[in-house]
Design an enzyme around this catalytic site. Structure first.
Site, PDB file in Angstrom:
ATOM      1  N   GLY A  65       0.855  -1.190   0.000  1.00 52.16           N
ATOM      2  CA  GLY A  65       0.000   0.000   0.000  1.00 52.16           C
ATOM      3  C   GLY A  65       0.886   1.234   0.000  1.00 52.16           C
ATOM      4  O   GLY A  65       0.569   2.242   0.625  1.00 52.16           O
ATOM      5  N   THR A 115       1.382   3.415  -2.128  1.00 47.39           N
ATOM      6  CA  THR A 115       0.880   4.635  -2.757  1.00 47.39           C
ATOM      7  C   THR A 115      -0.442   5.066  -2.114  1.00 47.39           C
ATOM      8  O   THR A 115      -1.207   5.836  -2.690  1.00 47.39           O
ATOM      9  CB  THR A 115       0.656   4.417  -4.275  1.00 47.39           C
ATOM     10  OG1 THR A 115      -0.260   3.323  -4.420  1.00 47.39           O
ATOM     11  CG2 THR A 115       1.946   4.099  -4.983  1.00 47.39           C
ATOM     12  N   GLY A 116      -0.700   4.536  -0.933  1.00 43.08           N
ATOM     13  CA  GLY A 116      -1.972   4.857  -0.266  1.00 43.08           C
ATOM     14  C   GLY A 116      -1.835   6.039   0.684  1.00 43.08           C
ATOM     15  O   GLY A 116      -0.741   6.499   1.011  1.00 43.08           O
ATOM     16  N   ARG A 128       0.978  -0.891  -7.041  1.00 40.70           N
ATOM     17  CA  ARG A 128       0.697  -1.439  -8.378  1.00 40.70           C
ATOM     18  C   ARG A 128       1.024  -0.429  -9.465  1.00 40.70           C
ATOM     19  O   ARG A 128       1.118  -0.767 -10.627  1.00 40.70           O
ATOM     20  CB  ARG A 128      -0.793  -1.779  -8.477  1.00 40.70           C
ATOM     21  CG  ARG A 128      -1.089  -3.137  -7.892  1.00 40.70           C
ATOM     22  CD  ARG A 128      -2.517  -3.526  -8.149  1.00 40.70           C
ATOM     23  NE  ARG A 128      -3.270  -3.370  -6.925  1.00 40.70           N
ATOM     24  CZ  ARG A 128      -4.329  -4.102  -6.616  1.00 40.70           C
ATOM     25  NH1 ARG A 128      -4.775  -4.999  -7.450  1.00 40.70           N
ATOM     26  NH2 ARG A 128      -4.952  -3.932  -5.492  1.00 40.70           N
ATOM     27  N   LYS A 184      -6.450  -1.389  12.215  1.00 38.59           N
ATOM     28  CA  LYS A 184      -7.867  -1.545  11.946  1.00 38.59           C
ATOM     29  C   LYS A 184      -8.253  -0.857  10.636  1.00 38.59           C
ATOM     30  O   LYS A 184      -7.582   0.089  10.255  1.00 38.59           O
ATOM     31  CB  LYS A 184      -8.706  -1.016  13.106  1.00 38.59           C
ATOM     32  CG  LYS A 184      -8.559   0.509  13.405  1.00 38.59           C
ATOM     33  CD  LYS A 184      -9.789   1.284  13.073  1.00 38.59           C
ATOM     34  CE  LYS A 184      -9.403   2.600  12.508  1.00 38.59           C
ATOM     35  NZ  LYS A 184     -10.088   3.752  12.722  1.00 38.59           N
ATOM     36  N   HIS A 187      -3.061   3.766  16.827  1.00 46.54           N
ATOM     37  CA  HIS A 187      -2.153   4.920  16.896  1.00 46.54           C
ATOM     38  C   HIS A 187      -2.406   5.778  18.139  1.00 46.54           C
ATOM     39  O   HIS A 187      -1.551   6.535  18.555  1.00 46.54           O
ATOM     40  CB  HIS A 187      -2.163   5.734  15.596  1.00 46.54           C
ATOM     41  CG  HIS A 187      -3.333   6.652  15.425  1.00 46.54           C
ATOM     42  ND1 HIS A 187      -4.559   6.221  15.003  1.00 46.54           N
ATOM     43  CD2 HIS A 187      -3.462   7.989  15.607  1.00 46.54           C
ATOM     44  CE1 HIS A 187      -5.380   7.250  14.930  1.00 46.54           C
ATOM     45  NE2 HIS A 187      -4.746   8.345  15.300  1.00 46.54           N
ATOM     46  N   ASP A 194     -15.193   2.943  14.126  1.00 45.28           N
ATOM     47  CA  ASP A 194     -14.048   3.742  13.709  1.00 45.28           C
ATOM     48  C   ASP A 194     -13.281   4.298  14.911  1.00 45.28           C
ATOM     49  O   ASP A 194     -12.058   4.372  14.889  1.00 45.28           O
ATOM     50  CB  ASP A 194     -14.560   4.907  12.833  1.00 45.28           C
ATOM     51  CG  ASP A 194     -13.435   5.705  12.212  1.00 45.28           C
ATOM     52  OD1 ASP A 194     -12.564   5.084  11.584  1.00 45.28           O
ATOM     53  OD2 ASP A 194     -13.425   6.952  12.358  1.00 45.28           O
ATOM     54  N   HIS A 207      -9.836   3.028  19.695  1.00 44.33           N
ATOM     55  CA  HIS A 207      -9.143   4.120  20.382  1.00 44.33           C
ATOM     56  C   HIS A 207      -9.742   4.424  21.763  1.00 44.33           C
ATOM     57  O   HIS A 207      -9.028   4.540  22.754  1.00 44.33           O
ATOM     58  CB  HIS A 207      -9.201   5.404  19.556  1.00 44.33           C
ATOM     59  CG  HIS A 207      -8.718   5.242  18.142  1.00 44.33           C
ATOM     60  ND1 HIS A 207      -7.677   4.423  17.793  1.00 44.33           N
ATOM     61  CD2 HIS A 207      -9.126   5.818  16.978  1.00 44.33           C
ATOM     62  CE1 HIS A 207      -7.467   4.506  16.481  1.00 44.33           C
ATOM     63  NE2 HIS A 207      -8.340   5.337  15.969  1.00 44.33           N
TER      64      HIS A 207
HETATM   65  C1  BG6 Z   1      -8.712   7.154  12.778  1.00 44.55           C
HETATM   66  C2  BG6 Z   1     -10.132   7.195  12.266  1.00 44.55           C
HETATM   67  O1  BG6 Z   1      -8.413   5.893  13.323  1.00 44.55           O
HETATM   68  O2  BG6 Z   1      -8.548   8.142  13.772  1.00 44.55           O
HETATM   69  C3  BG6 Z   1     -10.470   8.567  11.738  1.00 44.55           C
HETATM   70  O3  BG6 Z   1     -10.267   6.224  11.227  1.00 44.55           O
HETATM   71  C4  BG6 Z   1     -10.206   9.613  12.779  1.00 44.55           C
HETATM   72  O4  BG6 Z   1     -11.821   8.632  11.315  1.00 44.55           O
HETATM   73  C5  BG6 Z   1      -8.794   9.459  13.308  1.00 44.55           C
HETATM   74  O5  BG6 Z   1     -10.390  10.880  12.191  1.00 44.55           O
HETATM   75  C6  BG6 Z   1      -8.539  10.400  14.458  1.00 44.55           C
HETATM   76  O6  BG6 Z   1      -7.184  10.350  14.751  1.00 44.55           O
HETATM   77  P1  BG6 Z   1      -6.462  11.585  15.404  1.00 44.55           P
HETATM   78  O7  BG6 Z   1      -5.081  11.108  15.657  1.00 44.55           O
HETATM   79  O8  BG6 Z   1      -6.569  12.719  14.432  1.00 44.55           O
HETATM   80  O9  BG6 Z   1      -7.220  11.860  16.656  1.00 44.55           O
END
Ligand code: BG6
Length: 471
Positions: A12, A14-15, A46, A143, A173, A230, A235
């Site tokens: 990925g 180039t993503g 790709r 995820k 993250h 999400d 998170h």
């Molecule tokens: C991502 C979500 O995991 O976290 C996004 O998919 C969200 O929708 C983002 O905007 C928020 O991350 P951060 O670091 O900007 O708070």
């Protein structure tokens, strides 16, 4: 193979994730001398890009997204580490050529980063497995771990069987964010908090992650995910478990303690769902690109949960997250019990972003002859200090480095992901079964106005964490 080089192989290449997060993070690691000289970054895609074309593309992204300022000379030196490799990673026949490429570059035991949609995780796993003799390594993925819990479960087992659980790094993250990593210290190394961190000392806990942005270009993904999947099940449940867990020990590490909290959540069948969950959708969401015209996907979720153990008893944990709420603010607000009904509560706010810091509200006598009690606030803004901003790595930078060092402690484990996913999914199913509404809210508003009333949230301090200090 006698590999002289290490490798980070990005499927990925180039993503969006690679351009916005991974390449800038690797550039920052390089700029701060944390990338080994023999580290090769191989971006797989790709597209028919030459090396130079790829380098020119990432130059622009680094200029825009790097924490550390772009510098021509430093960036050119960084490029010596970066190669583009064209490949259709869904074609298993192409993996042997990839193995030859690794041999040619003398790369051994690389890190494979799955920066692709979950439907490709399976085929990439098969592909890497087929060249296992040459290229055993670590796997990083994030995820969504699958399109459904069943699929994710199958995939997770396949990954662990193929590579061993000690080699699987599941990124969340949020676990790389400075103030989230600070929660343990704040809680356990300050007796004034540590001794009151329970149902006797705390009235309620609120975790909020409000976003100014909408779904932007991610409509196709988001419309299937929604705010619960999400943001909440990963998170925000991470944060909840860090806030609620027992102190980690050598026998019961942080991961075990977090899982204990998930197991202690009041089961969905004993929640009054209509008073525990509110879902909303911002006005205009249905017109977003790649969103179904009659979509019922939530862009906002508010929850009231309980951790049923000796420490927490009936303390409510409120979680609130939404897009297009007119503000970007992520914080944890802890309201302590009052000493008597006539004074305000002490409130501790852990500010996660955009500014990082901590504040405490407490009571004092009004200055002068009056005996009245007033509430005042101590406010420490960590990120207002330039030195802290410069020294604080961003989440991806920190987590990539930990993976390179073989440290799994700040990565999620599958049992943890499974438990929160299952819990949130069951809750959402109940919500649907009861045909509860998806409330429409105005863009740039705080979300559905019904929230406080439905959740019976009497504290109304959601918005109290704004920092006064400006950078
Ligand atoms: C991502 C979500 O995991 O976290 C996004 O998919 C969200 O929708 C983002 O905007 C928020 O991350 P951060 O670091 O900007 O708070």
């Amino acid at each position: 193979m006698n590999g002289k080089n290490k490798g980070i192989i990005i499927f990925g290449g180039t993503g969006d994730l690679t351009y916005r997060k991974l390449i800038p993070a690797l550039y920052n690691l390089f700029s701060t001398n944390k990338l080994d000289n023999n580290e090769k970054i191989i971006a797989i895609g790709r597209r028919d890009y030459s090396q130079e074309m790829y380098h020119d593309i990432i130059r622009e992204w680094v200029k825009q997204f790097s924490r550390i300022k772009y510098e021509e000379e430093v960036f050119n030196a960084f490029l010596l580490h970066v190669c583009y490799y064209e490949m259709d990673f869904t074609n298993l026949d192409e993996y042997e050529a990839l193995a030859s490429y690794f041999r040619e570059k003398e790369i051994e035991n690389p890190i494979f980063y799955y920066a692709v949609a979950p439907q490709f995780f399976g085929v990439i796993t098969d592909g890497i497995h087929s060249i296992k003799e040459c290229c055993k390594g670590r796997i990083i993925l994030e995820k969504p771990f699958g399109n459904s819990l069943d699929e994710a479960n199958r995939l997770s087992h396949k990954l662990e069987e193929s590579f061993g659980s000690e080699n699987i790094y599941r990124i969340d993250h949020y676990l790389g964010k400075e103030m989230i990593r600070n929660i343990e210290t704040i809680r356990f190394d300050n007796p004034i908090f540590a001794n009151n961190w329970n149902y006797e000392g705390i009235e309620n806990i609120q975790i909020q992650a409000l976003e100014e942005v909408g779904v932007e270009t991610r409509g196709a993904y988001y419309d299937h995910a929604g705010a619960l999947k999400d943001m909440v099940q990963n998170h925000l449940m991470q944060i909840l478990t860090l806030i609620a867990m027992e102190k980690p020990t050598p026998e019961h590490n942080i991961h075990i303690q977090q899982v204990e909290v998930l197991k202690a959540l009041r089961p969905v069948e004993r929640l009054i769902v209509e008073e525990s969950l509110v879902l909303g959708q911002y006005d205009g969401y249905l017109q977003e690109d790649k969103v179904e015209p009659n979509s019922k996907t939530e862009t906002y979720a508010a929850l009231k949960l309980f951790v049923e153990n000796k420490r927490w008893k009936e303390v409510p944990f409120y979680i609130k997250t939404g897009k297009k709420t007119g503000t970007r603010e992520m914080s944890v607000i802890i309201t302590f019990k009052k000493t008597n009904p006539d004074v305000d509560a002490n409130i501790l706010t852990i500010k996660i972003q955009p500014l990082e810091g901590i504040s405490l509200k407490f009571n004092m006598k009004e200055p002068g002859d009056s005996d009245s009690i007033i509430q005042t606030e101590m406010d420490f803004c960590q990120s207002c200090i330039a030195r802290n901003r410069i020294n604080t790595p961003e989440a991806y930078e920190r987590l990539l480095l930990l993976c390179m060092q073989g440290d799994q402690s700040w990565f999620s484990k599958w049992d943890q992901i499974y438990l929160s996913w299952k819990y949130i999914e069951d809750l959402k199913l109940e919500y649907r079964k009861l045909q509860l509404p998806i409330y429409t809210y105005e863009q740039n508003s705080e979300g559905p106005k019904e929230v406080d009333q439905i959740l019976n949230d009497e504290s109304h301090v959601w918005a109290q964490s704004q920092l006064v200090c400006k950078i």
